[in-house]
Write an enzyme that holds these catalytic residues in place. Structure first.
Site, PDB file in Angstrom:
ATOM      1  N   THR A 126       0.983  -4.691  12.885  1.00 21.82           N
ATOM      2  CA  THR A 126       1.937  -4.688  11.739  1.00 21.82           C
ATOM      3  C   THR A 126       3.119  -3.836  12.415  1.00 21.82           C
ATOM      4  O   THR A 126       4.198  -4.444  12.408  1.00 21.82           O
ATOM      5  CB  THR A 126       1.239  -4.084  10.542  1.00 21.82           C
ATOM      6  OG1 THR A 126       0.394  -4.789  10.228  1.00 21.82           O
ATOM      7  CG2 THR A 126       2.419  -4.326   9.530  1.00 21.82           C
ATOM      8  N   ASP A 160      -3.586   0.788  11.854  1.00 22.67           N
ATOM      9  CA  ASP A 160      -5.136   0.337  12.182  1.00 22.67           C
ATOM     10  C   ASP A 160      -4.923  -0.185  13.465  1.00 22.67           C
ATOM     11  O   ASP A 160      -4.847   0.319  14.631  1.00 22.67           O
ATOM     12  CB  ASP A 160      -5.644  -0.516  11.372  1.00 22.67           C
ATOM     13  CG  ASP A 160      -6.908  -1.176  11.398  1.00 22.67           C
ATOM     14  OD1 ASP A 160      -7.712  -0.377  12.416  1.00 22.67           O
ATOM     15  OD2 ASP A 160      -7.617  -2.114  10.831  1.00 22.67           O
ATOM     16  N   GLY A 213       0.825  -1.307  -0.170  1.00 24.53           N
ATOM     17  CA  GLY A 213       0.110   0.230   0.165  1.00 24.53           C
ATOM     18  C   GLY A 213       0.642   1.447   0.229  1.00 24.53           C
ATOM     19  O   GLY A 213       0.259   2.410  -0.454  1.00 24.53           O
ATOM     20  N   ARG A 250      -6.121   1.089  -5.589  1.00 19.59           N
ATOM     21  CA  ARG A 250      -4.803   1.604  -5.242  1.00 19.59           C
ATOM     22  C   ARG A 250      -4.497   2.783  -6.148  1.00 19.59           C
ATOM     23  O   ARG A 250      -3.802   3.638  -5.737  1.00 19.59           O
ATOM     24  CB  ARG A 250      -3.728   0.634  -5.238  1.00 19.59           C
ATOM     25  CG  ARG A 250      -3.789  -0.712  -4.523  1.00 19.59           C
ATOM     26  CD  ARG A 250      -2.435  -1.402  -4.326  1.00 19.59           C
ATOM     27  NE  ARG A 250      -2.470  -2.670  -3.683  1.00 19.59           N
ATOM     28  CZ  ARG A 250      -2.387  -2.920  -2.516  1.00 19.59           C
ATOM     29  NH1 ARG A 250      -2.352  -1.796  -1.774  1.00 19.59           N
ATOM     30  NH2 ARG A 250      -2.410  -4.226  -1.984  1.00 19.59           N
ATOM     31  N   GLY A 299      -2.227  -1.347  14.765  1.00 15.47           N
ATOM     32  CA  GLY A 299      -1.044  -1.346  15.504  1.00 15.47           C
ATOM     33  C   GLY A 299      -0.078  -2.711  15.253  1.00 15.47           C
ATOM     34  O   GLY A 299       1.036  -2.621  15.597  1.00 15.47           O
ATOM     35  N   ASP A 318      -5.894  -0.377  -0.766  1.00 14.58           N
ATOM     36  CA  ASP A 318      -6.778  -1.190  -1.526  1.00 14.58           C
ATOM     37  C   ASP A 318      -8.052  -1.926  -0.780  1.00 14.58           C
ATOM     38  O   ASP A 318      -7.981  -1.884   0.413  1.00 14.58           O
ATOM     39  CB  ASP A 318      -6.116  -2.312  -2.033  1.00 14.58           C
ATOM     40  CG  ASP A 318      -5.582  -3.475  -1.069  1.00 14.58           C
ATOM     41  OD1 ASP A 318      -5.189  -3.197   0.050  1.00 14.58           O
ATOM     42  OD2 ASP A 318      -6.068  -4.701  -1.645  1.00 14.58           O
TER      43      ASP A 318
HETATM   44  P1  IMP Z   1      -2.650  -2.995  11.374  1.00 16.62           P
HETATM   45  O1  IMP Z   1      -1.699  -4.199  11.688  1.00 16.62           O
HETATM   46  O2  IMP Z   1      -4.184  -3.283  12.089  1.00 16.62           O
HETATM   47  O3  IMP Z   1      -2.358  -1.653  11.851  1.00 16.62           O
HETATM   48  O4  IMP Z   1      -2.962  -2.969   9.695  1.00 16.62           O
HETATM   49  C1  IMP Z   1      -2.220  -2.271   9.004  1.00 16.62           C
HETATM   50  C2  IMP Z   1      -2.438  -2.754   7.534  1.00 16.62           C
HETATM   51  O5  IMP Z   1      -3.934  -3.160   7.279  1.00 16.62           O
HETATM   52  C3  IMP Z   1      -2.204  -1.685   6.568  1.00 16.62           C
HETATM   53  O6  IMP Z   1      -1.012  -1.528   6.138  1.00 16.62           O
HETATM   54  C4  IMP Z   1      -3.089  -1.995   5.423  1.00 16.62           C
HETATM   55  O7  IMP Z   1      -2.605  -2.703   4.622  1.00 16.62           O
HETATM   56  C5  IMP Z   1      -4.213  -2.697   6.154  1.00 16.62           C
HETATM   57  N1  IMP Z   1      -5.429  -1.625   6.322  1.00 16.62           N
HETATM   58  C6  IMP Z   1      -5.973  -1.289   7.619  1.00 16.62           C
HETATM   59  N2  IMP Z   1      -6.886  -0.613   7.503  1.00 16.62           N
HETATM   60  C7  IMP Z   1      -7.006  -0.396   6.187  1.00 16.62           C
HETATM   61  C8  IMP Z   1      -8.034   0.418   5.389  1.00 16.62           C
HETATM   62  O8  IMP Z   1      -8.806   1.347   5.725  1.00 16.62           O
HETATM   63  N3  IMP Z   1      -7.915   0.418   3.907  1.00 16.62           N
HETATM   64  C9  IMP Z   1      -6.971  -0.290   3.245  1.00 16.62           C
HETATM   65  N4  IMP Z   1      -6.006  -1.235   4.141  1.00 16.62           N
HETATM   66  C10 IMP Z   1      -6.181  -0.891   5.304  1.00 16.62           C
HETATM   67 MG    MG Z   2       0.129  -1.688   4.691  1.00 12.66          MG
END
Ligand code: IMP
Ligand code: MG
Length: 173
Positions: free
Chosen positions: A105, A101, A42, A163, A103, A157
């Site tokens: 990742t 989102d 992304g 994208r 956190g 995406d």
């Molecule tokens: P986390 O591990 O929940 O913080 O997620 C991070 C990853 O989830 C991001 O790098 C995105 O690839 C994906 N993601 C989370 N929210 C969204 C969104 O609203 N749109 C698109 N991708 C998202």
């Molecule tokens: Mg991402």
């Protein structure tokens, strides 16, 4: 059936936010050799815009992570599927994300990167989506904060779609 898209950020708003992030980062890293790690896929659009606004010298590498679980919610079961190739030892590292989102990742990635003993690590995300945060991760540079919703465009995406949109939208549930 195509999803309904609600505008969140226009091209101009995005460009202003990228410029302001770049100014802040360039000021903080003035005189330093910055090592940027982008999180695929992304981030490719934001990263391309950001590096062209920076006034400090940068090296760029990417990491790709796979999180097993549903398409729209991070499972926390994260693995690297593309490793870092730059030598991060004693480097000033800035991790660049499209959106944070839960956190999970970033939390995984910070632990992963620390094993290479960088001098410093900071995090920059274009979108900070706060509603579903599960791990309190340090985020040093934020382009735009949203409460929740699923965003697409500007690299983001839904099922690999949208994208390439130059603006950011929210998918209407
Ligand atoms: P986390 O591990 O929940 O913080 O997620 C991070 C990853 O989830 C991001 O790098 C995105 O690839 C994906 N993601 C989370 N929210 C969204 C969104 O609203 N749109 C698109 N991708 C998202
Ligand atoms: Mg991402």
């Amino acid at each position: 059936m195509p999803e309904e898209l609600v505008p969140v950020l226009s091209r101009d708003e995005i460009a202003q936010k990228v410029k302001s992030l770049a100014r802040e980062i360039s000021k903080d890293y003035a005189g330093k050799d910055l090592c940027i790690i982008g999180v695929l896929n992304g981030v490719f659009v934001f990263l391309a815009d950001l590096v062209r606004e920076l006034t400090v010298s940068v090296q760029v590498d990417f990491v790709r992570l796979a999180s097993y679980g549903s398409e729209t919610v991070s499972s926390g079961n994260v693995q690297t599927t593309k490793e870092i190739e730059l030598d991060l030892k004693d480097r000033d590292v800035l991790v660049i994300e499209d959106i944070v989102d839960s956190g999970l990742t970033i939390d995984f990635l910070l632990k992963y990167l620390k094993q290479f003993h960088p001098k410093s690590i900071k995090v920059c995300t274009f979108i900070d989506k706060i509603e579903r945060r599960q791990v309190q991760v340090p985020i040093d540079y934020v382009g735009h904060v949203v409460e929740g919703g699923f965003l697409v465009g500007y690299g983001l995406d839904f099922d690999q779609k949208y994208r390439g949109l130059p603006e950011i939208y929210r998918l209407k549930p």
